[in-house]
Design an enzyme around this catalytic site. Structure first.
Site, PDB file in Angstrom:
ATOM      1  N   PRO A 101       0.961  -0.980  -0.111  1.00 43.37           N
ATOM      2  CA  PRO A 101       0.088   0.028   0.116  1.00 43.37           C
ATOM      3  C   PRO A 101       0.771   1.126   0.172  1.00 43.37           C
ATOM      4  O   PRO A 101       1.871   1.418   0.587  1.00 43.37           O
ATOM      5  CB  PRO A 101      -0.793  -0.244   1.443  1.00 43.37           C
ATOM      6  N   CYS A 102       0.460   2.193  -0.841  1.00 43.64           N
ATOM      7  CA  CYS A 102       1.276   3.387  -1.095  1.00 43.64           C
ATOM      8  C   CYS A 102       0.696   4.820  -0.400  1.00 43.64           C
ATOM      9  O   CYS A 102       1.068   5.839  -0.922  1.00 43.64           O
ATOM     10  CB  CYS A 102       1.537   3.829  -2.355  1.00 43.64           C
ATOM     11  N   GLN A 103      -0.325   4.558   0.291  1.00 46.85           N
ATOM     12  CA  GLN A 103      -1.026   5.835   0.599  1.00 46.85           C
ATOM     13  C   GLN A 103      -0.193   6.704   1.554  1.00 46.85           C
ATOM     14  O   GLN A 103      -0.297   7.895   1.613  1.00 46.85           O
ATOM     15  CB  GLN A 103      -2.430   5.375   1.420  1.00 46.85           C
ATOM     16  N   PHE A 105       2.834   7.361   0.745  1.00 46.75           N
ATOM     17  CA  PHE A 105       4.037   7.857   0.085  1.00 46.75           C
ATOM     18  C   PHE A 105       3.550   8.597  -1.142  1.00 46.75           C
ATOM     19  O   PHE A 105       4.243   9.484  -1.627  1.00 46.75           O
ATOM     20  CB  PHE A 105       4.954   6.529  -0.505  1.00 46.75           C
ATOM     21  N   SER A 106       2.236   8.612  -1.407  1.00 49.20           N
ATOM     22  CA  SER A 106       1.799   9.175  -2.569  1.00 49.20           C
ATOM     23  C   SER A 106       1.286  10.675  -2.108  1.00 49.20           C
ATOM     24  O   SER A 106       0.634  10.613  -1.168  1.00 49.20           O
ATOM     25  CB  SER A 106       0.388   8.305  -3.070  1.00 49.20           C
TER      26      SER A 106
END
Length: 428
Positions: A101-103, A105-106
């Site tokens: 999951p990238c929430q 880093f985005s």
């Protein structure tokens, strides 16, 4: 763990997909000749999407599915047991892939309303769990992918720029496995790639890291993409008109839906996405189509969108609002090709010829999902529910169809990676 490889004969290459989402990366790999033999995905709706599109896959057996990866990695004995079973069943696993999951880093996912540092977000450490799985399964190769922001992210505002990526790279570089009595590490290459360079009708930058087990011979070169471990760009991204014009229904109404194809497929790309995998034929005008449902826009919103269509995407001053950030999807890309990135927001872009936002089916085409691919769950949901409420420690979130699609790896990018890895692994 340690295991011994044997000749497997002619069969599909095997892949374990972690944090799989709705299955864009796996679908691309499957189109390149891989078979998904184990899947992990936390959200039930995304997992259902993944499984229901693979009726003849080993993952129909629930023992080849896991929702929470921590239930698999928390007890080393459980992970060791799974790895031993998969390696025995398939005589060695070829590939492990994952996009944790990238929430955190985005720049889009980590919303400005959340006053939480990245080191306080538990999901930001899941790359370590992926590394544990790679270390136990000992695949011939692995693929790690994530958002561009990972390359420059800090754990805290005072931290060093790029420190999180350094931790990720260090974690995967330290992996060692035992195969046939030998301790082996992985050759690693990585690159910031742009989906448009691989035939995808959007820009969509992603950091992709590939590791090849050191007993697999690879001719690497710093002049090649990702030191030669990533495929060379192919180009070929279609214009929006060539991608979507066959779905334009002159009888559409706000809040309604189109249930059959209103037109025949015309462009090569439309034919590709309308290819029926069962019959091998191109779905004709009048054939059923799913997820072509229209948002229930008000007359005022439609008037605004129509003005944008007639004025090259510009908006009249009297129609502007503080929150208005929509762009007009053009019929043709300008110089440089696709300049958009489909995320989780269904109202990011206005259709090039009709005063509305894109449907789920059109959104899926931006990610190069074929039209036969189905999506489970709500159509859309409120913005904050797409990311949970990090400020109060609520990590649960809705994952509607638009978000599942927006989070996915574009299918054609996955296919390009799969075809390249087949060559590296010695498969024609």
């Amino acid at each position: 763990m340690e295991y011994s490889e044997h000749n497997r004969g002619a069969k599909l290459l095997t892949v374990v997909d972690l944090f799989a989402g709705c299955g864009g990366l796996s679908l691309g790999l499957e189109q390149a000749g891989f078979e998904t033999v184990f899947v992990n995905e936390l959200h039930p709706d995304a997992m259902k999407t993944f499984v229901m599109n693979r009726p003849n896959s080993p993952i129909q057996n629930t023992k080849y599915q896991v929702l929470d990866i921590l239930k698999l990695t928390r007890k080393k004995a459980d992970l060791t047991s799974l790895a031993a079973h998969l390696n025995k069943q398939y005589k060695g696993i070829d590939l492990v892939v994952g996009g944790p999951p990238c929430q955190g880093f985005s720049g889009i996912g980590h919303r400005r309303t959340f006053e939480v540092t990245k080191e306080d977000i538990p999901t930001n450490y899941l790359y370590r769990e992926m590394a544990k799985v790679v270390a136990e399964i000992a695949p011939k190769a692995f693929v790690f992918e994530n958002v561009r922001g990972l390359l420059t992210s800090r754990w805290t505002p005072e931290g060093e720029k790029g420190e999180i990526w350094k931790d990720v790279l260090k974690t995967f570089s330290r992996i060692t496995v035992k195969v046939n009595g030998k301790t082996l590490s992985y050759q690693i290459g990585y690159e910031l790639v742009y989906a448009k360079d691989y035939g995808v009708p959007q820009n969509r930058p992603r950091i992709v890291m590939i590791g090849i087990r050191e007993d697999i011979p690879v001719a690497t070169s710093s002049k090649l993409v990702g030191n030669g471990l990533l495929p060379q760009p192919t180009g070929g991204a279609p214009d929006p008109y060539d991608l979507l014009s066959d779905l334009v229904d002159p009888k559409w109404v706000p809040g309604g839906s189109t249930l059959i194809y209103p037109k025949e497929a015309r462009s090569a790309f439309q034919k590709l996405l309308r290819d029926d995998p069962i019959t091998g034929k191109i779905l004709a005008k009048g054939s059923p189509i799913s997820d072509h449902v229209y948002s229930n826009h008000s007359e005022l919103v439609m008037k605004k969108f129509q003005y944008m269509i007639e004025h090259d995407g510009n908006i009249a001053a009297s129609m502007k609002t503080k929150k208005f950030a929509q762009r007009l999807l053009p019929e043709k890309w300008g110089p440089g090709g696709p300049n958009i990135t489909a995320t989780s927001l269904p109202d990011d872009y206005v259709h090039f010829s009709q005063p509305r936002v894109l449907t789920v089916r059109e959104w899926a085409r931006l990610q190069t999902f074929p039209d036969w691919y189905q999506f489970n769950g709500k159509r859309t949901t409120g913005g904050r529910r797409r990311a949970g409420d990090l400020e109060v420690g609520d990590w649960t979130r809705d994952l509607p169809k638009y978000t599942q699609i927006g989070n996915a790896v574009p299918v054609l990018l996955g296919e390009a990676i799969g075809n390249h890895l087949k060559k590296i692994l010695g498969v024609k």
